[in-house]
Design a protein around this motif. Structure first.
Motif, PDB file in Angstrom:
ATOM      1  N   PHE A 159      34.174  37.774  36.112  1.00 35.62           N
ATOM      2  CA  PHE A 159      33.573  38.328  37.328  1.00 35.62           C
ATOM      3  C   PHE A 159      32.183  37.733  37.556  1.00 35.62           C
ATOM      4  CE2 PHE A 159      31.086  41.327  39.797  1.00 35.62           C
ATOM      5  CZ  PHE A 159      31.928  41.546  40.876  1.00 35.62           C
ATOM      6  N   HIS A 218      29.477  44.639  40.865  1.00 33.23           N
ATOM      7  CA  HIS A 218      30.724  44.759  41.621  1.00 33.23           C
ATOM      8  C   HIS A 218      30.484  45.466  42.954  1.00 33.23           C
ATOM      9  CE1 HIS A 218      34.463  46.873  42.792  1.00 33.23           C
ATOM     10  NE2 HIS A 218      35.104  45.845  42.272  1.00 33.23           N
ATOM     11  N   TYR A 223      34.447  41.989  45.547  1.00 27.82           N
ATOM     12  CA  TYR A 223      35.459  41.393  44.683  1.00 27.82           C
ATOM     13  C   TYR A 223      36.266  40.288  45.357  1.00 27.82           C
ATOM     14  CZ  TYR A 223      37.946  44.828  47.481  1.00 27.82           C
ATOM     15  OH  TYR A 223      38.424  45.567  48.541  1.00 27.82           O
ATOM     16  N   ILE A 244      37.192  48.588  38.806  1.00 27.86           N
ATOM     17  CA  ILE A 244      36.478  47.415  38.295  1.00 27.86           C
ATOM     18  C   ILE A 244      37.118  46.904  37.002  1.00 27.86           C
ATOM     19  CG2 ILE A 244      34.329  48.155  39.350  1.00 27.86           C
ATOM     20  CD1 ILE A 244      33.311  48.939  36.561  1.00 27.86           C
TER      21      ILE A 244
END
Length: 365
Positions: A159, A218, A223, A244
């Motif tokens: 991420f 996030h 995303y 998440i």
């Protein structure tokens, strides 16, 4: 049927070596007046997978099932024995999206590693999955690589990479607006509205596995870029506005951590990402990195979750090993996390795969 055939996929580790080694070895043998040819081995891999695509709930006392494949071998020898025994294989790997390859290799180099891998799997009274890939040759080894697990914190590194590739301002300050439920980490302890730089949130998410730091990243960046990148690399992982953490496979994460390796090697912020993943003050260091860090730099992200009434215990590790010939290793289990006993399998597998990688490197140079 020999138990080692369960690791038919391991033979695929040799498939790609033909590009730089196998052809030369075959040519050398053909030019030698006294040679030995062994022809042979057609193997179908039946690796244990979860066909439903749903999260597998497995009792920790259930043994992993064996999978068998058939093997045929014929040998023709000349009157003069060669100094090195080579075997030529034709293999149609089911876990690699390609047709059969031809290659030559000294199979004895792998016998001890195969035996040790088999022993580790046989002794595992828990759900186990792993994927290995030598980045330079593309050689892979996998076991239960499509079995579903919770990502836990292994998802934080991919991420963060998806944020960094957007060329964001790392010194930009954003307010804390979220706290992950049950989190008692540094960011969770701060008052709402506290200003934190993007760089600080990234550092805490990676080095300290701070859930609230990741949650705020996030929440602020979203995303979409992450999901787009998953599609690009062929991973099935996706995130949404209300979650998440999600489910993944060891193969999904292998693709992600190879992607991270490529980013580290080429991108402006690659060194920073590597620094945070190799920091000396990471909160947990008891798996792959702890077994190999005396030899190499190892960028690792662990993941753990205690049984919560819904999902099994989870204890995972994803690592990029910066050996002379770099490789990626992802290991997922449903053990009780962060204990000396549950760390054992990670260290054992790390040592075996490092030995295999050394063989690959030695025979590729």
């Amino acid at each position: 049927m020999t138990k080692l055939k369960r690791f038919a996929a391991i033979i695929a580790v040799l498939c790609f070596i033909v590009l730089s080694v196998g052809c030369d070895a075959v040519e050398s043998l053909e030019n030698t007046s006294s040679s030995e040819t062994e022809t042979a081995l057609e193997t179908d891999s039946n690796a244990s997978v979860n066909p439903s695509g749903e999260d597998s709930k497995v009792n920790s006392n259930d043994k992993l099932k064996n999978s068998d494949s058939d093997k045929k071998e014929t040998t023709t020898k000349s009157t003069t024995e060669p100094t090195t025994e080579f075997i030529t294989h034709e293999y149609n790997p089911t876990q690699i999206n390609a047709s059969s390859y031809s290659y030559s290799f000294s199979i004895s180099d792998f016998e001890n590693c195969l035996s040790k891998l088999q022993s580790i799997v046989d002794n595992a009274d828990f759900k186990l999955s792993f994927c290995f890939k030598n980045i330079e040759t593309g050689a892979e080894i996998s076991y239960n690589d499509n079995m579903k697990f919770m990502t836990c914190s292994t998802i934080k590194a991919p991420f963060v990479k998806s944020i960094l590739e957007q060329n964001i301002d790392l010194n930009k300050k954003i307010p804390k607006t979220l706290t992950w439920p049950g989190d008692s980490g540094y960011v969770a302890s701060l008052p709402y509205g506290t200003q934190l730089t993007v760089k600080e949130l990234i550092r805490r998410a990676l080095s300290y596995s701070d859930n609230s730091a990741y949650y705020n990243l996030h929440g602020y960046f979203g995303y979409s870029q992450f999901n787009s990148n998953q599609y690009k690399i062929g991973s099935s992982i996706s995130l949404g506005s209300s979650w998440i953490f999600t489910y993944c496979t060891a193969r999904d994460m292998l693709k992600n951590y190879e992607d991270i390796y490529n980013y580290i090697q080429t991108a402006e912020n690659g060194d920073m990402l590597k620094t945070y993943m190799t920091s000396d003050d990471v909160d947990v260091n008891m798996q792959i990195r702890s077994a190999l860090e005396s030899k190499y730099t190892v960028a690792e992200k662990y993941g753990s979750q205690f049984y919560d009434g819904v999902d099994d215990n989870q204890f995972h590790a994803c690592a990029i090993v910066f050996a002379e010939s770099p490789y990626v290793l992802t290991i997922f289990t449903n053990q009780i996390p962060e204990t000396k006993e549950s760390s054992k399998v990670f260290k054992e597998l790390a040592v075996v795969f490092d030995n295999i990688n050394t063989v690959i490197y030695t025979n590729n140079n």
